[in-house]
Write an enzyme that holds these catalytic residues in place. Sequence first.
Site, short mmCIF file in Angstrom:
data_model
loop_
_atom_site.label_atom_id
_atom_site.label_comp_id
_atom_site.label_asym_id
_atom_site.label_seq_id
_atom_site.Cartn_x
_atom_site.Cartn_y
_atom_site.Cartn_z
CB SER A 42 82.97 -36.06 46.73
OG SER A 42 81.66 -36.53 46.49
CE1 TYR A 89 84.00 -40.99 49.15
CE2 TYR A 89 82.29 -39.31 48.96
CZ TYR A 89 83.33 -40.04 48.41
OH TYR A 89 83.71 -39.80 47.10
N1 LIG Z 1 83.40 -42.48 41.52
C1 LIG Z 1 82.66 -41.50 41.98
O1 LIG Z 1 81.44 -41.44 41.78
C2 LIG Z 1 83.32 -40.34 42.70
C3 LIG Z 1 82.60 -39.15 42.86
C4 LIG Z 1 83.19 -38.08 43.52
C5 LIG Z 1 84.48 -38.20 44.01
N2 LIG Z 1 85.16 -39.37 43.85
C6 LIG Z 1 86.52 -39.44 44.37
O2 LIG Z 1 87.42 -39.67 43.29
C7 LIG Z 1 88.60 -40.30 43.78
C8 LIG Z 1 88.99 -41.46 42.87
O3 LIG Z 1 88.05 -42.50 42.98
P1 LIG Z 1 87.56 -43.38 41.73
O4 LIG Z 1 86.21 -42.92 41.37
O5 LIG Z 1 88.62 -43.39 40.68
O6 LIG Z 1 87.41 -44.82 42.41
P2 LIG Z 1 88.31 -46.17 42.29
O7 LIG Z 1 87.88 -47.02 43.42
O8 LIG Z 1 88.22 -46.70 40.91
O9 LIG Z 1 89.80 -45.65 42.48
C9 LIG Z 1 90.35 -45.35 43.74
C10 LIG Z 1 91.80 -45.80 43.74
O10 LIG Z 1 92.39 -45.46 45.00
C11 LIG Z 1 93.13 -46.59 45.46
N3 LIG Z 1 93.27 -46.52 46.93
C12 LIG Z 1 92.31 -46.75 47.85
N4 LIG Z 1 92.81 -46.66 49.09
C13 LIG Z 1 94.14 -46.34 48.95
C14 LIG Z 1 95.18 -46.12 49.86
N5 LIG Z 1 94.98 -46.21 51.20
N6 LIG Z 1 96.41 -45.83 49.39
C15 LIG Z 1 96.63 -45.75 48.04
N7 LIG Z 1 95.67 -45.98 47.12
C16 LIG Z 1 94.43 -46.25 47.57
C17 LIG Z 1 92.33 -47.78 44.97
O11 LIG Z 1 93.08 -49.00 44.94
C18 LIG Z 1 91.91 -47.33 43.59
O12 LIG Z 1 92.88 -47.63 42.61
C19 LIG Z 1 88.30 -40.67 45.22
O13 LIG Z 1 88.86 -39.71 46.08
C20 LIG Z 1 86.79 -40.61 45.30
O14 LIG Z 1 86.32 -40.36 46.61
C21 LIG Z 1 84.61 -40.44 43.21
#
Ligand SMILES: NC(=O)c1ccc[n+]([C@@H]2O[C@H](COP(=O)([O-])OP(=O)(O)OC[C@H]3O[C@@H](n4cnc5c(N)ncnc54)[C@H](O)[C@@H]3O)[C@@H](O)[C@H]2O)c1
Length: 285
Positions: free
Chosen positions: A150, A169
């Site tokens: 991130s 985080y």
């Molecule tokens: N959305 C943002 O703004 C953003 C920005 C930078 C990085 N990220 C990173 O991107 C990645 C994906 O996130 P996203 O944006 O798709 O959010 P999201 O919440 O839509 O998806 C995350 C997924 O991970 C699953 N999950 C959570 N804990 C888990 C566990 N212990 N075991 C298995 N699955 C688990 C959730 O059920 C969900 O389906 C993450 O690592 C997040 O930190 C997100």
Amino acid sequence: MSGRTEGKVAFITGAARGQGRSHAVRLAEEGADIIAVDLLEDIETAPYSMATSEDLDETVRQVKALGRRIVARQADVRELSQLKKALDEGVTELGKLDVVVAQAGILTMGSNTPEAFIDVVQVNLFGVVNAVTAAVPYLDRGASIILTGSTAALIRGSVDITGAGGLGYAHAKRHVARFGHDLARVYADRQIRVNVIHPTNVDTTMMDNEFMYNAFRPDVENPNREDMIPALTAKSPMGVPWLSPRDVSEAVLYLASDESKWVTGQQLKLDGGQLLADTNAGVPA
Ligand SMILES: NC(=O)c1ccc[n+]([C@@H]2O[C@H](COP(=O)([O-])OP(=O)(O)OC[C@H]3O[C@@H](n4cnc5c(N)ncnc54)[C@H](O)[C@@H]3O)[C@@H](O)[C@H]2O)c1
């Protein structure tokens, strides 16, 4: 015409929705078969719900609609044994493993408790290490490991200020970045590549929830998604409030494909220019 990931099998954590689903679909569009896992349960310290089994079913439906195969399992990235079981079943059915996308994550921002710090580190850091640990025995020359960091890993203080959950985080994502770099060194002579992508805000449930509306628009009573968007845009040098999951998938696709076969140890910023003002890291003086 042959797809860019034709014949490859990709393991994706957190694949029930958001970026994980988008990666599964994008890689499948280019010919990959998918092993998908997700928690499918809520985590108390996160201020929004995790994906459901219906969400994972939808990922399965979309991948199958593309004519690709998918093995989908409920598994918690904090539990190595669950990942090993899912992968074992996936590889038995699909024959091999070429690509790992370790990207399941949570954001416990707003919870100022030790549990909020520990939970996010366990999922976002140890969950990534577990996914790699479970996958490595199946990987051979030419394999690609892609980790999701991130911009919070690269901008000091960007989320730290929001209490223990935000600190956790940033802590987890910084260590994912470092882990990816060091792992790339360890696996270089086996020609297994490791790269880390660092998205800015992405339009998924992690951002699109009530907690975030209030965090970005404390000046508005009962703010909603539309209220949040100008606040996000104002922070972006390129004027983009957030990326679409598909934007991130294009980078994942490149790193998963053989087009990037000599690319390893990269920290790929998908940040709409967010880091330009803050750092000269990696830029010649
Ligand atoms: N959305 C943002 O703004 C953003 C920005 C930078 C990085 N990220 C990173 O991107 C990645 C994906 O996130 P996203 O944006 O798709 O959010 P999201 O919440 O839509 O998806 C995350 C997924 O991970 C699953 N999950 C959570 N804990 C888990 C566990 N212990 N075991 C298995 N699955 C688990 C959730 O059920 C969900 O389906 C993450 O690592 C997040 O930190 C997100």
